[in-house]
Write an enzyme that holds these catalytic residues in place. Structure first.
Site, PDB file in Angstrom:
ATOM      1  N   TYR A   1     -28.274  67.631 -48.907  1.00 30.68           N
ATOM      2  CA  TYR A   1     -27.668  66.334 -49.216  1.00 30.68           C
ATOM      3  C   TYR A   1     -28.363  65.822 -50.475  1.00 30.68           C
ATOM      4  O   TYR A   1     -28.880  66.587 -51.275  1.00 30.68           O
ATOM      5  CB  TYR A   1     -27.855  65.414 -47.998  1.00 30.68           C
ATOM      6  CG  TYR A   1     -27.007  64.168 -47.984  1.00 30.68           C
ATOM      7  CD1 TYR A   1     -25.664  64.195 -48.359  1.00 30.68           C
ATOM      8  CD2 TYR A   1     -27.548  62.949 -47.560  1.00 30.68           C
ATOM      9  CE1 TYR A   1     -24.893  63.044 -48.322  1.00 30.68           C
ATOM     10  CE2 TYR A   1     -26.780  61.806 -47.523  1.00 30.68           C
ATOM     11  CZ  TYR A   1     -25.455  61.845 -47.900  1.00 30.68           C
ATOM     12  OH  TYR A   1     -24.701  60.706 -47.860  1.00 30.68           O
TER      13      TYR A   1
ATOM     14  N   ARG B   1     -15.979  60.716 -58.913  1.00 33.70           N
ATOM     15  CA  ARG B   1     -17.205  59.918 -59.029  1.00 33.70           C
ATOM     16  C   ARG B   1     -18.248  60.491 -58.075  1.00 33.70           C
ATOM     17  O   ARG B   1     -18.570  59.899 -57.050  1.00 33.70           O
ATOM     18  CB  ARG B   1     -16.906  58.451 -58.687  1.00 33.70           C
ATOM     19  CG  ARG B   1     -18.018  57.475 -59.063  1.00 33.70           C
ATOM     20  CD  ARG B   1     -17.901  56.184 -58.295  1.00 33.70           C
ATOM     21  NE  ARG B   1     -18.020  56.375 -56.862  1.00 33.70           N
ATOM     22  CZ  ARG B   1     -19.183  56.477 -56.200  1.00 33.70           C
ATOM     23  NH1 ARG B   1     -20.325  56.437 -56.850  1.00 33.70           N
ATOM     24  NH2 ARG B   1     -19.194  56.634 -54.881  1.00 33.70           N
TER      25      ARG B   1
ATOM     26  N   LYS C   1     -21.650  66.989 -46.472  1.00 36.12           N
ATOM     27  CA  LYS C   1     -21.437  65.922 -45.487  1.00 36.12           C
ATOM     28  C   LYS C   1     -21.101  66.497 -44.114  1.00 36.12           C
ATOM     29  O   LYS C   1     -21.606  66.033 -43.078  1.00 36.12           O
ATOM     30  CB  LYS C   1     -20.294  65.012 -45.948  1.00 36.12           C
ATOM     31  CG  LYS C   1     -20.612  64.136 -47.146  1.00 36.12           C
ATOM     32  CD  LYS C   1     -21.281  62.848 -46.727  1.00 36.12           C
ATOM     33  CE  LYS C   1     -21.468  61.918 -47.923  1.00 36.12           C
ATOM     34  NZ  LYS C   1     -22.092  60.649 -47.561  1.00 36.12           N
TER      35      LYS C   1
ATOM     36  N   GLU D   1     -14.435  60.480 -49.823  1.00 37.45           N
ATOM     37  CA  GLU D   1     -15.774  60.637 -50.382  1.00 37.45           C
ATOM     38  C   GLU D   1     -15.724  60.726 -51.902  1.00 37.45           C
ATOM     39  O   GLU D   1     -15.013  61.560 -52.472  1.00 37.45           O
ATOM     40  CB  GLU D   1     -16.417  61.906 -49.810  1.00 37.45           C
ATOM     41  CG  GLU D   1     -17.896  61.980 -50.001  1.00 37.45           C
ATOM     42  CD  GLU D   1     -18.655  60.932 -49.203  1.00 37.45           C
ATOM     43  OE1 GLU D   1     -19.640  60.393 -49.738  1.00 37.45           O
ATOM     44  OE2 GLU D   1     -18.279  60.664 -48.054  1.00 37.45           O
ATOM     45  N   ASP D   2     -16.477  59.849 -52.560  1.00 37.71           N
ATOM     46  CA  ASP D   2     -16.685  59.907 -54.012  1.00 37.71           C
ATOM     47  C   ASP D   2     -15.397  59.848 -54.818  1.00 37.71           C
ATOM     48  O   ASP D   2     -15.220  60.558 -55.806  1.00 37.71           O
ATOM     49  CB  ASP D   2     -17.499  61.149 -54.386  1.00 37.71           C
ATOM     50  CG  ASP D   2     -18.961  61.009 -53.962  1.00 37.71           C
ATOM     51  OD1 ASP D   2     -19.352  59.897 -53.585  1.00 37.71           O
ATOM     52  OD2 ASP D   2     -19.704  62.001 -54.009  1.00 37.71           O
TER      53      ASP D   2
ATOM     54  N   ASP E   1     -17.049  56.468 -46.833  1.00 34.97           N
ATOM     55  CA  ASP E   1     -18.494  56.413 -46.664  1.00 34.97           C
ATOM     56  C   ASP E   1     -19.167  55.623 -47.781  1.00 34.97           C
ATOM     57  O   ASP E   1     -20.166  54.950 -47.557  1.00 34.97           O
ATOM     58  CB  ASP E   1     -19.060  57.831 -46.608  1.00 34.97           C
ATOM     59  CG  ASP E   1     -20.500  57.863 -46.125  1.00 34.97           C
ATOM     60  OD1 ASP E   1     -20.829  57.102 -45.199  1.00 34.97           O
ATOM     61  OD2 ASP E   1     -21.293  58.637 -46.669  1.00 34.97           O
ATOM     62  N   ASP E   2     -18.621  55.688 -48.996  1.00 31.19           N
ATOM     63  CA  ASP E   2     -19.220  54.970 -50.120  1.00 31.19           C
ATOM     64  C   ASP E   2     -19.086  53.462 -49.948  1.00 31.19           C
ATOM     65  O   ASP E   2     -19.978  52.700 -50.339  1.00 31.19           O
ATOM     66  CB  ASP E   2     -18.565  55.407 -51.434  1.00 31.19           C
ATOM     67  CG  ASP E   2     -18.676  56.902 -51.643  1.00 31.19           C
ATOM     68  OD1 ASP E   2     -19.807  57.403 -51.663  1.00 31.19           O
ATOM     69  OD2 ASP E   2     -17.635  57.573 -51.763  1.00 31.19           O
TER      70      ASP E   2
ATOM     71  N   ASN F   1     -28.078  57.022 -56.234  1.00 29.54           N
ATOM     72  CA  ASN F   1     -28.410  58.449 -56.150  1.00 29.54           C
ATOM     73  C   ASN F   1     -27.847  59.185 -57.357  1.00 29.54           C
ATOM     74  O   ASN F   1     -26.876  58.739 -57.954  1.00 29.54           O
ATOM     75  CB  ASN F   1     -27.797  59.059 -54.879  1.00 29.54           C
ATOM     76  CG  ASN F   1     -28.533  58.651 -53.619  1.00 29.54           C
ATOM     77  OD1 ASN F   1     -29.747  58.713 -53.569  1.00 29.54           O
ATOM     78  ND2 ASN F   1     -27.794  58.236 -52.612  1.00 29.54           N
TER      79      ASN F   1
END
Length: 653
Positions: free
Chosen positions: A201, A254, A272, A344-345, A367-368, A509
């Site tokens: 991760y 992203r 993930k 995600e992203d 999740d973001d 991150n």
């Protein structure tokens, strides 16, 4: 060979018929592997070996159903996938359920040759195959003579991993292990989670995505590009596993704080879902990583001869929307109402739109936006034991007003509103956001993106973060900007000038993008800061004592959150479930954690933590009427633990 050959099929049919008439599963079970099957067994020596386990009793009704399926030519593997375990989630977890050995699992059969068995990551045990198993499954000569335990294999692999000096080498070694021996990979992850989490991760997965084209060896998950438009349902059916419960999907625009990585963003869904299994107990075969490839605007990738995605600029507008809509419809059609789709992203403009558009029709989670918010809120609730007061008595200032920043802010406001019974709009006034153009204020409202408008409060314009800190005088400073070293010495010193214990969270991150590091936060605040970060940092000595930096890592939340949705059969995600997850995580923070300077619990207990989060989320799903798995279990924590995948090797007979 997926089904039984004709001779064996005939034998099975007669056995079941006999067993059914005598209401005895024992005769059926024993006949499958008795001398009467000799002709079929001789054939399978040429075709492959029979892996099996037999226990429990089938009802006569189930026997008749099984007999009918075999007569109609269904493969034994297909029947195994549909076999249910009495009381619980057997139809979901099947043979992978942790408590399978204590429950009624009549029999399971799969067919593989000895050589193929060693190359099937789901069943391969390497040198852990016993002498008896090597004889029974045609492995003699295919392995060296030594027989090792799973624990000894684990010890050897950890020694090998620690010899690598470069984190990316460790990442590649772990991915190779996952492709070779699935159970050993997850055993390693569970037993060494604190050491290996930064490898699979953040922060290492970011570098892996940047170099994904170069290190690409074997495809994992599904790649759905614009070339598959109109055929997405067909593509989903190409995936071999049918009982999918969790999908993590990205379009790679992203990735962490690294920007547009296009098709190479697949490293994120793969990572993930590894954590969904290791930390949350979702079985690997129920997880599906997906990348939606609509191109990339990253010129470096477009010019890279090793780039694995579409070589075109990103599709936008109607073309993009139509592809995503086809994808969402196909997922629901193929996997049903209860499959969790985790976005995600995605870039801000798409992330908010997708969540709003499909939140009422699908089981979706970002999740973001939501996972980050939940884990940060949990840390804040725990930190109140150190700084005092309630959430509503604190003032919050964010650097960053994208998915993470606005998502965290909204969940904090919701929790404030729940605690104080005050209107949500009033609670939002305790929270201020700074974006690239300065403090978000009313005078800027017309030019703001829609998700920023609720945070535009009455105040004179402020251009810089330092000026905003001095003007707002926040008690909590949260960074979600994706820009490194933005919490400067002047900013931290300003926070410390009017707070006895300034609460500073640098969440971006990977490590290079963190707003400040742990050593800087403690040094510039004279050791008074309560600090947490998104990336891991080593302990720091402060006034002769070692401070452990709490990591506001989404991995605390999403595995347990997903497990809670699965075990309750939830059909929608509600904000109250996120609050329930935060409360459960905050309760797991012990006094000794707080004394060491961290506002999060140790990852060494993550499976226990995930079980408590899952129980809280499931309880909220039942309370809201969104759960479909009835009746509700009496003890949801014990039930969650019983449903978790176990990586311990199975014995093959």
């Amino acid at each position: 060979m997926l089904g039984l050959d004709r001779a064996l099929q005939s034998c099975v049919c007669s056995s079941i018929a006999s067993a059914s008439s005598s209401s005895s599963a024992a005769s059926f079970s024993s006949c499958l592997f008795s001398p009467c099957c000799l002709p079929a067994r001789e054939q399978r020596q040429r075709r492959g070996s029979l892996l099996c386990r037999s226990s429990g009793v089938r009802s006569s009704e189930t026997m008749e159903s099984t007999l009918k399926e075999i007569r109609e030519g269904a493969s034994v593997l297909d029947m195994d996938a549909r076999a249910t375990v009495g009381g619980g989630v057997g139809d979901v977890y099947g043979e992978d359920r942790a408590t399978e050995d204590q429950l009624v699992t009549p029999w399971t059969v799969s067919v593989a040759s000895g050589y193929s068995l060693l190359r099937d990551p789901k069943y391969n045990k390497g040198l852990a195959f016993s002498a008896k198993e090597r004889d029974a499954h045609y492995l003699r000569g295919l392995l060296p003579p030594a027989c090792l335990t799973q624990e000894l294999q684990e010890k050897k692999l950890m020694q090998n991993l620690r010899q690598y000096q470069v984190p990316l080498q460790r990442y590649m070694a772990l991915m190779e292990l996952q492709e070779r021996n699935e159970r050993l990979f997850y055993k390693l992850m569970i037993d060494n989670v604190e050491e290996l989490l930064p490898i699979v991760y953040t922060p290492t997965v970011g570098e892996a995505c940047q170099k994904y084209g170069t290190i690409f060896r074997r495809p994992q998950g599904l790649y759905i590009s614009l070339n598959e438009k109109g055929k997405i349902l067909e593509v989903l059916k190409n995936w071999p596993e049918k009982g999918i419960q969790v999908i993590v999907v990205t379009d790679g625009e992203r990735i962490l704080g690294l920007g547009d990585l296009g098709c190479q963003g697949m490293g994120i869904p793969v990572g993930k879902l590894s954590l969904y299994t290791a930390l949350g107990g979702i079985r690997p075969s129920a997880c599906l990583p997906i990348t939606i490839d609509v191109g990339t605007n990253n010129e470096k990738l477009l010019n890279d001869e090793f780039y694995i995605g579409l070589r075109q600029r990103r599709a936008t507008g109607q073309e993009y929307s139509e592809l995503l809509h086809e994808f969402m419809s196909a997922v629901k059609q193929n996997y049903g109402e209860k499959v969790l789709i985790q976005f995600e992203d995605f870039a801000n403009h798409n992330a908010f739109e997708l969540l709003a558009k499909y939140g009422t029709t699908h089981l979706v989670f970002n999740d973001d936006i939501q996972g980050t918010a939940s884990v940060v809120l949990a840390g804040l609730i725990a930190a109140l034991k150190l700084v005092g007061g309630s959430l509503a008595e604190h003032t919050f200032l964010f650097l960053g007003a994208g998915e993470a920043g606005t998502g965290i802010a909204e969940l904090i406001a919701l929790e404030m509103s729940r605690q104080t019974k005050a209107p949500l709009e009033e609670c939002r006034k305790r929270i201020w956001l700074v974006d690239s153009k300065g403090l978000i204020v009313n005078s800027r409202k017309e030019s703001l993106q829609h998700f920023k408008k609720p945070w535009a409060h009455e105040h004179e314009p402020v251009k810089t973060l330092l000026e905003a800190v001095k003007a707002i005088k926040p008690t909590v400073l949260i960074g979600s900007s994706g820009v490194g070293q933005t919490f400067t010495q002047e900013v931290v010193e300003a926070m410390s000038s009017f707070n006895e214990k300034p609460l500073i969270l640098a969440l971006s991150n990977p490590t290079s993008q963190s707003e400040c590091n742990a050593e800087q936060a403690y040094k510039w605040s004279q050791g008074r800061a309560i600090f947490a970060s998104g990336s891991p940092f080593d302990p720091v000595e402060v006034n002769g004592e070692m401070r452990i930096t709490g990591q506001a890592n989404n991995a605390y939340i999403f595995p347990g959150f997903g497990l809670g949705l699965v075990i309750s059969g939830a059909i929608r995600v509600h904000d109250d479930m996120l609050l329930a997850a935060s409360e459960a995580l905050a309760k797991q923070v012990r006094q000794e954690d707080l004394d060491s300077g961290t506002i999060y619990p140790s990852f060494s207990n993550i499976r226990k933590i995930s079980a408590h989060i899952a129980a809280n989320v499931a309880a909220k799903a039942y309370e809201l009427g969104l759960a479909t798995r009835l009746p509700r279990p009496a003890d949801l924590v014990a039930y969650a633990e019983s449903c978790m995948y176990s990586p311990v090797y199975r014995n093959f007979r």
